[in-house]
Design a protein around this motif. Structure first.
Motif, PDB file in Angstrom:
ATOM      1  N   UNK A  90       0.840  -1.208   0.000  1.00 29.35           N
ATOM      2  CA  UNK A  90       0.000   0.000   0.000  1.00 29.35           C
ATOM      3  C   UNK A  90       0.873   1.255   0.000  1.00 29.35           C
ATOM      4  N   UNK A  91       0.319   2.373  -0.485  1.00 31.88           N
ATOM      5  CA  UNK A  91       1.054   3.641  -0.407  1.00 31.88           C
ATOM      6  C   UNK A  91       1.253   4.071   1.038  1.00 31.88           C
ATOM      7  N   UNK A  92       2.261   4.895   1.257  1.00 30.46           N
ATOM      8  CA  UNK A  92       2.654   5.244   2.615  1.00 30.46           C
ATOM      9  C   UNK A  92       1.509   5.811   3.442  1.00 30.46           C
ATOM     10  N   UNK A  93       0.697   6.648   2.829  1.00 23.88           N
ATOM     11  CA  UNK A  93      -0.388   7.280   3.583  1.00 23.88           C
ATOM     12  C   UNK A  93      -1.306   6.217   4.196  1.00 23.88           C
ATOM     13  N   UNK A  94      -1.586   5.181   3.422  1.00 25.55           N
ATOM     14  CA  UNK A  94      -2.461   4.120   3.930  1.00 25.55           C
ATOM     15  C   UNK A  94      -1.772   3.334   5.045  1.00 25.55           C
ATOM     16  N   UNK A  95      -0.503   3.034   4.838  1.00 23.91           N
ATOM     17  CA  UNK A  95       0.219   2.283   5.859  1.00 23.91           C
ATOM     18  C   UNK A  95       0.289   3.072   7.163  1.00 23.91           C
ATOM     19  N   UNK A  96       0.447   4.401   7.024  1.00 26.87           N
ATOM     20  CA  UNK A  96       0.634   5.220   8.214  1.00 26.87           C
ATOM     21  C   UNK A  96      -0.656   5.397   9.002  1.00 26.87           C
ATOM     22  N   UNK A  97      -1.780   5.138   8.348  1.00 22.13           N
ATOM     23  CA  UNK A  97      -3.067   5.461   8.980  1.00 22.13           C
ATOM     24  C   UNK A  97      -3.299   4.653  10.251  1.00 22.13           C
ATOM     25  N   UNK A  98      -2.734   3.476  10.307  1.00 26.86           N
ATOM     26  CA  UNK A  98      -3.062   2.586  11.412  1.00 26.86           C
ATOM     27  C   UNK A  98      -1.933   1.581  11.572  1.00 26.86           C
ATOM     28  N   UNK A  99      -1.490   1.367  12.791  1.00 23.81           N
ATOM     29  CA  UNK A  99      -0.399   0.424  13.030  1.00 23.81           C
ATOM     30  C   UNK A  99      -0.867  -0.750  13.861  1.00 23.81           C
ATOM     31  N   UNK A 100      -0.031  -1.790  13.910  1.00 25.98           N
ATOM     32  CA  UNK A 100      -0.397  -3.002  14.652  1.00 25.98           C
ATOM     33  C   UNK A 100      -0.692  -2.687  16.109  1.00 25.98           C
ATOM     34  N   UNK A 177      13.272   7.528  12.444  1.00 25.84           N
ATOM     35  CA  UNK A 177      12.240   7.211  11.462  1.00 25.84           C
ATOM     36  C   UNK A 177      11.126   6.348  12.058  1.00 25.84           C
ATOM     37  N   UNK A 178      11.274   5.963  13.325  1.00 30.08           N
ATOM     38  CA  UNK A 178      10.226   5.152  13.975  1.00 30.08           C
ATOM     39  C   UNK A 178       9.153   6.055  14.569  1.00 30.08           C
ATOM     40  N   UNK A 179       7.908   5.627  14.679  1.00 36.02           N
ATOM     41  CA  UNK A 179       7.414   4.354  14.153  1.00 36.02           C
ATOM     42  C   UNK A 179       7.303   4.369  12.628  1.00 36.02           C
ATOM     43  N   UNK A 180       7.733   3.306  12.053  1.00 33.88           N
ATOM     44  CA  UNK A 180       7.786   3.182  10.586  1.00 33.88           C
ATOM     45  C   UNK A 180       6.415   2.752  10.065  1.00 33.88           C
ATOM     46  N   UNK A 181       5.878   3.506   9.133  1.00 37.84           N
ATOM     47  CA  UNK A 181       4.539   3.143   8.639  1.00 37.84           C
ATOM     48  C   UNK A 181       4.565   1.770   7.970  1.00 37.84           C
ATOM     49  N   UNK A 182       3.822   0.849   8.520  1.00 38.08           N
ATOM     50  CA  UNK A 182       3.764  -0.482   7.939  1.00 38.08           C
ATOM     51  C   UNK A 182       4.589  -1.514   8.683  1.00 38.08           C
TER      52      UNK A 182
END
Lengths: 264, 264
Positions: A90-100, A177-182
DNA sequence: GAGTGGTCTAGACCACTGT
DNA sequence: CAGTGGTCTAGACCACTCC
């Protein structure tokens, strides 16, 4: 025969369960409780030891003993791995939206705080064996402490990666750079590594001194330790050692079974 | 500041680790140790509490305190589920040759002893919710205690099945038929049920009084509790609550991840 | 500085094990 | 019944928090 300290613990426990003592309330001080229950101080303290081990009260040195928040158990579900993998492309914006972590805790992103700390180290015995590389192999050790605002840390993770694997993307060596999106799976993807299997090894034990300090729990308090070993085909690409206070976490694993052949 | 009881525990721990005290050896008695370490009895006992919690010593009331066997950790691997399923279609002789418990423990079959106890019960709140049936649903509750010869039990399992599911095979209601060659998956197969998914939920907590008694451990000793929920498609067919002394077990789970699409 | 919990003591009595 | 660990006491001093 039921002991005096157990009886005393039961009576105080009943006060909490019945609501006569509310969450956050201070218990009477130890001398007062001794008087009320007709026991000596050592016996009273043993009773409170029981309640503390059950997580029903917290003691604060110099301040008092208080009825504890019933622990919000964090649930860590093995499906997080597939979920994370599906986000790799997924693009970064989507990955960044929500983390584990938000998924596990149910907390909102703006309430979560991270402490990440990276070091370059040489593989010790244990880590070298886990990766099946030689002792002394250069690694990056990444330590994560995560907390909700206003709460003690709910867990610590120490992750090891081979520097040989990640060197081509210097951003991976930068804690800023943490938290890293994705998450880690995306990080590894940036250096051409696809995680194909994850093994989790789980033990319950008592906290080491360092862990107790990091998690702000008592020495020797029970914890759950989970070692996550990520594989890319038949090669280990990450070893992450997680530790949580035992009372704060529940782990869930899903195993799908192949349909039986030759039936229907 | 390190406390007196911690220092005392460290000194005794060193004696054990150095081999000056061997497994099975009796420690000096408490009055003697008090003398040797220059502490009062309560302080000495606190030191021994630490060693006992670490599993390094065992206390036997009236007999003495002894250096404990380093625990053989049993490893329970989630691959046991697929392994068990693959055996469902095998002839009985093959299924009987080897059971999950031997695989977990590495013990020989002739060294394993089982205690199985079946009851017909009505589903309580908790079990009804897990099965998504009404409270009061008739169930068979199967309690298993397993041990190696000469050792205390290494775990207890309490399994629930719906009587409506298994009624067509009365052998399943007979504890005398345990251990059943091929395990629960084969048992369910005899009544036409194929297990397609298993969810495991894991917590660490302290033992209840009943558990402590069954497993011959201290009250409030740390345990790992694993609830295994077996599904046949979207229906729950078994709920099994396992409990082990925390020091005796390690759990392992494998998660295979689908290859990423659109790559190569 | 007043009040809280944390540690430690010296002694007592009890419950259990083994001979 | 001698010896072990299990529980309990009454008091002391210390470390910490909060006013």
């Amino acid at each position: 025969m039921t002991t005096k300290f157990e009886a005393c613990a039961s009576r105080i426990r009943a006060l909490i369960d019945s609501g006569r003592l509310q969450v956050g309330d201070q218990l009477p001080t130890e001398p007062v409780l001794c008087e009320e229950h007709g026991v000596s101080r050592m016996t009273l303290r043993r009773a409170i030891d029981v309640l503390e081990a059950e997580g029903r009260v917290v003691r604060r040195h110099g301040a008092g003993t208080f009825v504890a928040d019933p622990p919000r158990r964090l649930v860590r579900d093995s499906r997080r791995y597939a979920w994370e993998k599906n986000r790799v492309l997924l693009p970064e914006a989507d990955r960044a939206a929500r983390g584990s972590t938000e998924v596990d805790t149910g907390a909102e992103r703006h309430n979560l705080r991270w402490h990440a700390w990276f070091e370059e180290v040489l593989a010790d015995n244990d880590i070298a064996a886990a990766f099946d590389v030689d002792e002394g192999e250069p690694m990056v050790r990444r330590t994560y402490l995560s907390r909700e605002v206003g709460s003690p840390p709910f867990g610590r993770a120490i992750s090891h990666l081979r520097i040989a694997d990640v060197r081509t993307n210097p951003a991976l060596l930068d804690a800023e750079r943490e938290p890293w999106p994705g998450g880690t799976q995306h990080q590894l993807w940036t250096v051409g590594i696809e995680v194909t299997r994850i093994d989790d090894q789980i033990k319950a034990r008592t906290a080491t001194t360092a862990e107790a300090q990091a998690l702000q729990i008592r020495d020797n308090a029970p914890v759950i330790a989970l070692r996550k070993v990520s594989w890319s085909d038949d090669r280990v690409v990450e070893v992450a050692d997680n530790v949580w206070p035992a009372s704060n976490i529940e782990l869930r694993f899903t195993t799908h079974l192949e349909p039986l052949k030759g039936t229907d």
